[in-house]
Write a protein that holds these residues in place. Sequence first.
Motif, PDB file in Angstrom:
ATOM      1  N   PHE A   8       0.856  -1.200   0.000  1.00 55.05           N
ATOM      2  CA  PHE A   8       0.000   0.000   0.000  1.00 55.05           C
ATOM      3  C   PHE A   8       0.885   1.241   0.000  1.00 55.05           C
ATOM      4  N   GLU A   9       0.655   2.118  -0.970  1.00 57.57           N
ATOM      5  CA  GLU A   9       1.416   3.372  -1.034  1.00 57.57           C
ATOM      6  C   GLU A   9       0.876   4.336   0.026  1.00 57.57           C
ATOM      7  N   LEU A  10       1.767   4.824   0.877  1.00 59.13           N
ATOM      8  CA  LEU A  10       1.347   5.695   1.972  1.00 59.13           C
ATOM      9  C   LEU A  10       1.656   7.163   1.687  1.00 59.13           C
ATOM     10  N   ARG A  11       0.843   8.020   2.278  1.00 57.08           N
ATOM     11  CA  ARG A  11       1.038   9.469   2.117  1.00 57.08           C
ATOM     12  C   ARG A  11       2.146   9.936   3.054  1.00 57.08           C
ATOM     13  N   LYS A  12       3.119  10.654   2.516  1.00 52.20           N
ATOM     14  CA  LYS A  12       4.258  11.115   3.311  1.00 52.20           C
ATOM     15  C   LYS A  12       4.315  12.642   3.332  1.00 52.20           C
ATOM     16  N   SER A  13       4.625  13.179   4.503  1.00 54.13           N
ATOM     17  CA  SER A  13       4.832  14.619   4.622  1.00 54.13           C
ATOM     18  C   SER A  13       5.847  14.873   5.726  1.00 54.13           C
ATOM     19  N   ILE A  14       6.727  15.817   5.496  1.00 59.39           N
ATOM     20  CA  ILE A  14       7.696  16.181   6.524  1.00 59.39           C
ATOM     21  C   ILE A  14       7.163  17.355   7.351  1.00 59.39           C
ATOM     22  N   GLU A  15       6.343  18.205   6.716  1.00 54.88           N
ATOM     23  CA  GLU A  15       5.853  19.419   7.389  1.00 54.88           C
ATOM     24  C   GLU A  15       4.542  19.215   8.132  1.00 54.88           C
ATOM     25  N   HIS A  16       3.674  18.328   7.623  1.00 58.12           N
ATOM     26  CA  HIS A  16       2.303  18.263   8.137  1.00 58.12           C
ATOM     27  C   HIS A  16       2.013  16.912   8.802  1.00 58.12           C
ATOM     28  N   PRO A  17       2.048  16.865  10.143  1.00 57.96           N
ATOM     29  CA  PRO A  17       1.866  15.586  10.814  1.00 57.96           C
ATOM     30  C   PRO A  17       0.509  14.929  10.560  1.00 57.96           C
ATOM     31  N   LYS A  18      -0.517  15.742  10.248  1.00 58.08           N
ATOM     32  CA  LYS A  18      -1.841  15.140  10.011  1.00 58.08           C
ATOM     33  C   LYS A  18      -1.961  14.571   8.596  1.00 58.08           C
ATOM     34  N   GLU A  19      -0.910  14.773   7.801  1.00 53.60           N
ATOM     35  CA  GLU A  19      -0.923  14.224   6.438  1.00 53.60           C
ATOM     36  C   GLU A  19       0.248  13.282   6.218  1.00 53.60           C
ATOM     37  N   ASN A  20       0.765  12.738   7.301  1.00 50.25           N
ATOM     38  CA  ASN A  20       1.905  11.842   7.180  1.00 50.25           C
ATOM     39  C   ASN A  20       1.587  10.504   7.825  1.00 50.25           C
ATOM     40  N   ALA A  21       1.595   9.446   7.024  1.00 51.24           N
ATOM     41  CA  ALA A  21       1.475   8.090   7.565  1.00 51.24           C
ATOM     42  C   ALA A  21       2.893   7.523   7.605  1.00 51.24           C
ATOM     43  N   LEU A  22       3.533   7.648   8.774  1.00 55.43           N
ATOM     44  CA  LEU A  22       4.933   7.238   8.903  1.00 55.43           C
ATOM     45  C   LEU A  22       5.090   5.761   8.555  1.00 55.43           C
ATOM     46  N   HIS A  23       4.167   4.953   9.058  1.00 56.12           N
ATOM     47  CA  HIS A  23       4.140   3.515   8.781  1.00 56.12           C
ATOM     48  C   HIS A  23       2.694   3.113   8.489  1.00 56.12           C
ATOM     49  N   LEU A  24       2.516   1.898   7.989  1.00 52.31           N
ATOM     50  CA  LEU A  24       1.164   1.397   7.712  1.00 52.31           C
ATOM     51  C   LEU A  24       0.314   1.398   8.985  1.00 52.31           C
ATOM     52  N   ASP A  25       0.941   1.069  10.137  1.00 54.26           N
ATOM     53  CA  ASP A  25       0.146   1.012  11.370  1.00 54.26           C
ATOM     54  C   ASP A  25      -0.227   2.391  11.905  1.00 54.26           C
ATOM     55  N   CYS A  26       0.199   3.449  11.214  1.00 51.71           N
ATOM     56  CA  CYS A  26      -0.239   4.801  11.572  1.00 51.71           C
ATOM     57  C   CYS A  26      -1.563   5.169  10.901  1.00 51.71           C
ATOM     58  N   CYS A  27      -2.019   4.331   9.956  1.00 49.46           N
ATOM     59  CA  CYS A  27      -3.304   4.628   9.313  1.00 49.46           C
ATOM     60  C   CYS A  27      -4.194   3.385   9.150  1.00 49.46           C
ATOM     61  N   PHE A  28      -3.718   2.236   9.628  1.00 48.38           N
ATOM     62  CA  PHE A  28      -4.496   1.014   9.467  1.00 48.38           C
ATOM     63  C   PHE A  28      -4.006  -0.046  10.453  1.00 48.38           C
ATOM     64  N   GLN A  29      -4.942  -0.820  11.002  1.00 52.55           N
ATOM     65  CA  GLN A  29      -4.545  -2.020  11.739  1.00 52.55           C
ATOM     66  C   GLN A  29      -5.712  -2.982  11.855  1.00 52.55           C
ATOM     67  N   PRO A  30      -5.468  -4.266  11.521  1.00 55.79           N
ATOM     68  CA  PRO A  30      -6.493  -5.273  11.769  1.00 55.79           C
ATOM     69  C   PRO A  30      -6.506  -5.639  13.246  1.00 55.79           C
TER      70      PRO A  30
END
Length: 304
Positions: free
Chosen positions: A183-205
Motif C-alpha cells: 500500500f502506497e502511503l502518504r508522506k509529509s515532513i511538514e504536516h503531521p496530520k498528512e503523514n502516515a509514517l508507517h502502515l500502522d499509523c493509518c491502518f490495523q487489523p
Amino acid sequence: MLKLNVKDETSPLKAVVLGTAESSGPVPKPKDAYDPKSLQHILAGTYPKEEDMVREMDAFAQVFEKHGVQVFRPEVLKDCNQIFSRDIAFVIEDKLIKANILPHREEEFEAILHVLEYIHPDNILYPPEEVHIEGGDVMPWNDHIFIGTYTGHDYPDYITARTNWEGVEYIKQMFPAKTVKSFELRKSIEHPKENALHLDCCFQPIGKGKAIIHKNGFLVEDEYQWLVDYFGKENVFEITADEMYQMFSNVFSISTEVVVSERGFTRLNNWLRDQGFTVEEIPYAEISKQGGLLRCSTMPLVRE
C-alpha cells in the motif's frame, strides 16, 4: 530457546520485546527529528519528559504481566531513544528480520542481542543494504502480508519514507507462500496530520474480523478500498485526520479479545467495547508526541 511464531496481529501473545524510555536522552534538535509530529513538539516546547514516558511504558508492561506475557526489554543505552522496538526488527512466522533503519539507530539493534541469543541463528534474517523496511510497515495477516511502502522517485528526500520497493520485493522472496499486498502511503515532513509514517499509523487489523483505518493515509484510493472490501465496511472503524494524528490505529492486540488502547481514545474504546472487546486502557499520550504509540513500542516474538 524461543520458538518464534507470528502469523497475524491478534493470536494470543506469549512473548514480546517492549521498548524502554529509560535514558532516552535530551530533547532532540529540530534538524534531528525523525518525523513531523516530534518536530512539532520540539518546536512548541512540549516534547515529552523521560519520567512521564517511563511511567507510561511501565503501565504497558503491567498489562502484559496481567495477561501472562513474557516480556523482554532492551539493554538500556545511555541517552538513546529505544522506545519503538517495532522499528528495529520484526517477526513473520518463525523468522526475525532485522530492519534496515535510519543509520544512526543501528545501536538499538545491538541492545536486543541478549534476546537474539534465545533464537536459532538460522531464523534471523539480515536483508541486504538496499532493502529498506521497518516493522511498523509490515503486518502478517494469515495467508497475507500487508506492507506499507513509498515508491515515489523522491523517496530519498523523505525521512518519513521507511520501506521501499526493494523492501516489498524482499518479503515476497522470503515468504513465497504468502500473498504480499503493498500500500502506497502518504508522506509529509511538514504536516503531521498528512503523514502516515508507517502502515500502522493509518491502518490495523484487530480481532473478530475488524479493522481500524484512515482513508487519507493511503495515496491510492483503490488500495484503501481494497482493505475496506476485504474486511467489510461494517467491520471497519474509520478514523479522522485528527484521530490518525493522535494514533488511534496504533493500538495493540494481546489476543483476538483483548486490545490495549490509549485511555483518551474515547470514541474508539467505546466502539471496541460495543464489538465485545476487552479494552485495557493505559496512559500513552506523552509517547504519542514522538509519532508512535502502542504497536510501535512492541515487537511480538511468539503468538499461539
